[in-house]
Scaffold this motif. Sequence first.
Motif, short mmCIF file in Angstrom:
data_model
loop_
_atom_site.label_atom_id
_atom_site.label_comp_id
_atom_site.label_asym_id
_atom_site.label_seq_id
_atom_site.Cartn_x
_atom_site.Cartn_y
_atom_site.Cartn_z
N THR A 11 0.84 -1.20 0.00
CA THR A 11 0.00 0.00 0.00
C THR A 11 0.88 1.25 0.00
OG1 THR A 11 -1.75 -1.21 1.17
CG2 THR A 11 -1.90 1.19 1.19
N LEU A 12 1.28 1.72 1.16
CA LEU A 12 2.13 2.91 1.24
C LEU A 12 3.54 2.62 0.75
CD1 LEU A 12 2.43 5.88 2.06
CD2 LEU A 12 2.99 5.10 4.37
N LEU A 13 4.01 1.41 0.98
CA LEU A 13 5.37 1.04 0.56
C LEU A 13 5.35 0.53 -0.88
CD1 LEU A 13 6.67 -0.86 3.73
CD2 LEU A 13 6.70 1.59 3.23
N ASN A 14 6.35 0.95 -1.65
CA ASN A 14 6.43 0.48 -3.04
C ASN A 14 7.06 -0.90 -3.12
OD1 ASN A 14 9.22 0.90 -2.71
ND2 ASN A 14 9.18 2.90 -3.72
N GLU A 15 7.35 -1.35 -4.34
CA GLU A 15 7.88 -2.71 -4.52
C GLU A 15 9.26 -2.90 -3.90
OE1 GLU A 15 9.23 -0.43 -8.22
OE2 GLU A 15 7.59 -0.41 -6.74
N LYS A 16 9.93 -1.79 -3.56
CA LYS A 16 11.23 -1.87 -2.91
C LYS A 16 11.12 -1.76 -1.38
CE LYS A 16 13.65 0.13 -6.88
NZ LYS A 16 14.50 1.25 -7.37
N GLY A 17 9.90 -1.64 -0.89
CA GLY A 17 9.70 -1.54 0.55
C GLY A 17 9.92 -0.15 1.10
N PHE A 265 -13.81 2.82 -3.72
CA PHE A 265 -12.80 3.46 -4.56
C PHE A 265 -11.63 2.53 -4.78
CE2 PHE A 265 -15.10 6.75 -2.30
CZ PHE A 265 -15.39 7.67 -3.29
N ILE A 266 -11.03 2.60 -5.99
CA ILE A 266 -9.82 1.85 -6.29
C ILE A 266 -8.79 2.84 -6.82
CG2 ILE A 266 -8.76 0.03 -7.69
CD1 ILE A 266 -11.54 -1.28 -7.83
N THR A 267 -7.61 2.85 -6.22
CA THR A 267 -6.56 3.76 -6.64
C THR A 267 -5.52 3.02 -7.48
OG1 THR A 267 -4.97 5.42 -5.86
CG2 THR A 267 -5.18 3.42 -4.53
N LYS A 268 -4.43 3.64 -7.78
CA LYS A 268 -3.36 3.01 -8.55
C LYS A 268 -2.61 2.01 -7.68
CE LYS A 268 -2.61 7.02 -11.56
NZ LYS A 268 -1.63 8.03 -12.05
N GLU A 269 -1.71 1.26 -8.29
CA GLU A 269 -0.94 0.25 -7.56
C GLU A 269 0.07 0.91 -6.63
OE1 GLU A 269 0.81 -2.65 -10.10
OE2 GLU A 269 -1.08 -3.10 -11.14
N ASN A 270 0.57 0.12 -5.67
CA ASN A 270 1.56 0.67 -4.73
C ASN A 270 2.83 1.12 -5.43
OD1 ASN A 270 2.20 -2.16 -5.18
ND2 ASN A 270 3.58 -2.06 -3.42
N LYS A 271 3.21 0.44 -6.52
CA LYS A 271 4.42 0.83 -7.24
C LYS A 271 4.17 2.03 -8.16
CE LYS A 271 3.75 -2.67 -10.87
NZ LYS A 271 4.33 -3.89 -11.48
N GLN A 272 2.93 2.50 -8.20
CA GLN A 272 2.56 3.68 -9.00
C GLN A 272 2.12 4.84 -8.09
OE1 GLN A 272 -0.55 1.64 -11.23
NE2 GLN A 272 0.73 1.61 -13.06
N ASN A 273 2.59 4.84 -6.84
CA ASN A 273 2.25 5.90 -5.88
C ASN A 273 0.73 6.00 -5.66
OD1 ASN A 273 5.08 6.71 -5.91
ND2 ASN A 273 4.62 7.65 -7.89
#
Length: 289
Positions: A11-17, A265-273
């Motif tokens: 969620t808040l963290l991207n694919e790199k953590g 609501f659906i937002t963008k992916e975690n790796k897309q901010n």
Amino acid sequence: MKLIATDLDGTLLNEKGNVSLENAQAIRKALDMGIQVVVATGRSYDAANKPIQEVGLSLPIISLNGANTYTKEKELIRDIPMDRSICKKIQTVCEEENMYFEVFTNKGIFSLSRDDFKQVIMDIMMTAHPTISKEEIELAVEQRFQDEEVQFISNYDELFKDKNINIYKILAFSLDNSTLQKVRETFTDHSSVKITSSGSINLEFNDPQAQKGIALSLFAESQNISMQDVMALGDNYNDLSMLTLAGRGVAMGNAEEGIKQQCDFITKENKQNGVAYAIEEMLKEVNLS
């Protein structure tokens, strides 16, 4: 909206953590507008606070799926340990099913085998990222040791007997879906445990009062904020209790399909901010109203 609650992993963290610059900036923008922000995660407090501090943020944290709630000044204000008898039952069932599991306590995280621990992390990485390289897996394993300081012991019996130890969460893993389902069904009639999941290969055991939704509701109440004025963001089933209670439940673009179906609501992916995007969209509506 007066309060934003966000999960971390996926969620808040991207694919790199990490917390991206965009997500951090959006949180600061919300804070500057007088909107409070709280983290709600399955992680321990220290593991949750680390990526937040790395981007210069200081936030209240609901950790271990709602078992602990901390103020931004690091004061523990809610503490919900598990019943010891159910912990022993979980231990017995997991051992019978050959499931690797970890025990989260007020004295840190405990595991029986460093090798099993490493193998589980490798399995998680390979399941989530089939094309990942061996080098990347090894880096991820070492990162887990840094994120969560795991202590390795010979058995759990002494741990469960120690009256100075509060057990907050048991995290169990299996790559076999039928095993996960069998263990979950074993505890269907047990009112002293709540089982959720933060991924397709794990089960998370907590006290029934240690849920993100309950902890978030109490935190909002302490701030004189109605749950209708709360936006919650998450991606998995341990987030569901807060997503459905919040006035604005937001599923990440990478969320489980069942989670998306229960959010407005659906937002963008975690790796897309995705968190930043959700905050900006919410702020637009606030400014227009």
